[in-house]
Write a protein that holds these residues in place. Structure first.
Motif, PDB file in Angstrom:
ATOM      1  N   ALA A   1       0.836  -1.203   0.000  1.00  0.00           N
ATOM      2  CA  ALA A   1       0.000   0.000   0.000  1.00  0.00           C
ATOM      3  C   ALA A   1       0.871   1.253   0.000  1.00  0.00           C
ATOM      4  O   ALA A   1       0.575   2.227  -0.707  1.00  0.00           O
ATOM      5  N   ALA A   2       1.953   1.238   0.771  1.00  0.00           N
ATOM      6  CA  ALA A   2       2.883   2.372   0.772  1.00  0.00           C
ATOM      7  C   ALA A   2       3.481   2.579  -0.619  1.00  0.00           C
ATOM      8  O   ALA A   2       3.621   3.717  -1.080  1.00  0.00           O
ATOM      9  N   ASN A   3       3.808   1.482  -1.285  1.00  0.00           N
ATOM     10  CA  ASN A   3       4.319   1.556  -2.654  1.00  0.00           C
ATOM     11  C   ASN A   3       3.305   2.243  -3.571  1.00  0.00           C
ATOM     12  O   ASN A   3       3.652   3.108  -4.374  1.00  0.00           O
ATOM     13  N   LEU A   4       2.027   1.872  -3.422  1.00  0.00           N
ATOM     14  CA  LEU A   4       0.970   2.505  -4.221  1.00  0.00           C
ATOM     15  C   LEU A   4       0.849   3.991  -3.904  1.00  0.00           C
ATOM     16  O   LEU A   4       0.681   4.817  -4.809  1.00  0.00           O
ATOM     17  N   PHE A   5       0.927   4.353  -2.637  1.00  0.00           N
ATOM     18  CA  PHE A   5       0.855   5.768  -2.258  1.00  0.00           C
ATOM     19  C   PHE A   5       2.022   6.566  -2.836  1.00  0.00           C
ATOM     20  O   PHE A   5       1.843   7.690  -3.307  1.00  0.00           O
ATOM     21  N   VAL A   6       3.202   5.991  -2.799  1.00  0.00           N
ATOM     22  CA  VAL A   6       4.373   6.676  -3.367  1.00  0.00           C
ATOM     23  C   VAL A   6       4.178   6.885  -4.867  1.00  0.00           C
ATOM     24  O   VAL A   6       4.407   7.986  -5.385  1.00  0.00           O
ATOM     25  N   LEU A   7       3.754   5.839  -5.570  1.00  0.00           N
ATOM     26  CA  LEU A   7       3.542   5.969  -7.014  1.00  0.00           C
ATOM     27  C   LEU A   7       2.459   6.996  -7.327  1.00  0.00           C
ATOM     28  O   LEU A   7       2.606   7.796  -8.264  1.00  0.00           O
ATOM     29  N   ALA A   8       1.373   7.008  -6.560  1.00  0.00           N
ATOM     30  CA  ALA A   8       0.305   7.989  -6.770  1.00  0.00           C
ATOM     31  C   ALA A   8       0.814   9.405  -6.511  1.00  0.00           C
ATOM     32  O   ALA A   8       0.507  10.336  -7.271  1.00  0.00           O
ATOM     33  N   SER A   9       1.604   9.566  -5.462  1.00  0.00           N
ATOM     34  CA  SER A   9       2.151  10.883  -5.135  1.00  0.00           C
ATOM     35  C   SER A   9       3.115  11.371  -6.210  1.00  0.00           C
ATOM     36  O   SER A   9       3.103  12.551  -6.582  1.00  0.00           O
ATOM     37  N   LEU A  10       3.945  10.477  -6.699  1.00  0.00           N
ATOM     38  CA  LEU A  10       4.871  10.845  -7.775  1.00  0.00           C
ATOM     39  C   LEU A  10       4.108  11.260  -9.035  1.00  0.00           C
ATOM     40  O   LEU A  10       4.494  12.203  -9.726  1.00  0.00           O
ATOM     41  N   THR A  11       3.011  10.553  -9.321  1.00  0.00           N
ATOM     42  CA  THR A  11       2.195  10.903 -10.480  1.00  0.00           C
ATOM     43  C   THR A  11       1.593  12.291 -10.304  1.00  0.00           C
ATOM     44  O   THR A  11       1.651  13.126 -11.217  1.00  0.00           O
ATOM     45  N   GLY A  12       1.020  12.553  -9.146  1.00  0.00           N
ATOM     46  CA  GLY A  12       0.432  13.866  -8.885  1.00  0.00           C
ATOM     47  C   GLY A  12       1.474  14.973  -8.945  1.00  0.00           C
ATOM     48  O   GLY A  12       1.233  16.037  -9.535  1.00  0.00           O
ATOM     49  N   ALA A  13       2.632  14.721  -8.350  1.00  0.00           N
ATOM     50  CA  ALA A  13       3.696  15.727  -8.382  1.00  0.00           C
ATOM     51  C   ALA A  13       4.189  15.953  -9.809  1.00  0.00           C
ATOM     52  O   ALA A  13       4.456  17.094 -10.213  1.00  0.00           O
ATOM     53  N   GLY A  14       4.281  14.876 -10.577  1.00  0.00           N
ATOM     54  CA  GLY A  14       4.710  15.001 -11.975  1.00  0.00           C
ATOM     55  C   GLY A  14       3.726  15.807 -12.796  1.00  0.00           C
ATOM     56  O   GLY A  14       4.110  16.646 -13.617  1.00  0.00           O
ATOM     57  N   ARG A  15       2.440  15.579 -12.567  1.00  0.00           N
ATOM     58  CA  ARG A  15       1.405  16.365 -13.273  1.00  0.00           C
ATOM     59  C   ARG A  15       1.526  17.842 -12.915  1.00  0.00           C
ATOM     60  O   ARG A  15       1.407  18.707 -13.763  1.00  0.00           O
ATOM     61  N   GLY A  16       1.732  18.119 -11.641  1.00  0.00           N
ATOM     62  CA  GLY A  16       1.879  19.509 -11.208  1.00  0.00           C
ATOM     63  C   GLY A  16       3.109  20.167 -11.811  1.00  0.00           C
ATOM     64  O   GLY A  16       3.072  21.340 -12.184  1.00  0.00           O
ATOM     65  N   LYS A  17       4.175  19.416 -11.920  1.00  0.00           N
ATOM     66  CA  LYS A  17       5.432  19.960 -12.452  1.00  0.00           C
ATOM     67  C   LYS A  17       5.291  20.377 -13.913  1.00  0.00           C
ATOM     68  O   LYS A  17       5.770  21.442 -14.309  1.00  0.00           O
ATOM     69  N   VAL A  18       4.666  19.534 -14.727  1.00  0.00           N
ATOM     70  CA  VAL A  18       4.530  19.860 -16.154  1.00  0.00           C
ATOM     71  C   VAL A  18       3.194  20.542 -16.459  1.00  0.00           C
ATOM     72  O   VAL A  18       2.919  20.894 -17.595  1.00  0.00           O
TER      73      VAL A  18
END
Length: 147
Positions: free
Chosen positions: A21-38
């Motif tokens: 579950a932590a792995n899923l949260f990290v991946l979701a957070s990275l996706t959200g941060a990546g969307r915000g960055k670009v």
């Protein structure tokens, strides 16, 4: 039910679920941060004035989303088979081996996926698959009375 919760095999299962579950949260957070960055979003309300709405994702975000989706798709069978395995009387040793192997392989798979590392991504996927297959065999054996 308390008997099941106190079994070492359940503890191994629970710890694996927490890590996955932590792995899923990290991946979701990275996706959200990546969307915000670009500044590329799929929902108009998320884009605001500076962002753009785009249904196809930038390559950097698409990889994150695929890694997240793959982790989620593989977590579901593990969660179902894993709890069945525990409920059918999994041996402590095999539970730790199978759950630990699966969990380690899936976390490494996510890392390899994000890094574009082949053949290691496929190797980690295969190792996780073999661990799940081992649980499936044990559950099947238990269901037909051989465990």
């Amino acid at each position: 039910m308390n008997d099941v919760l106190s079994r070492p095999a359940f503890v191994a299962y629970a710890l694996s679920c927490v890590v996955l579950a932590a792995n899923l949260f990290v991946l979701a957070s990275l996706t959200g941060a990546g969307r915000g960055k670009v500044k590329v979003f799929v929902n108009p309300e998320d884009a605001g004035k500076e962002g753009k709405v785009q249904t196809s994702d930038e390559a950097s975000i698409a990889r994150l989303m695929r890694a997240h989706r793959n982790a989620l798709e593989n977590f579901v069978p593990f969660a179902v088979i894993g709890i069945l395995y525990v409920l059918m009387g999994a041996s402590t040793t095999w539970a730790y081996i199978l759950f630990g192997t699966y969990t380690g392989a899936r976390v490494l798979h996510s890392i390899m996926y994000l890094g574009g590392k082949q053949p290691w991504r496929t190797v980690m996927y295969g190792i996780g698959g073999v661990a799940t297959l081992g649980m499936m065999i044990q559950v099947t054996r238990g269901a037909i009375g051989l465990m």
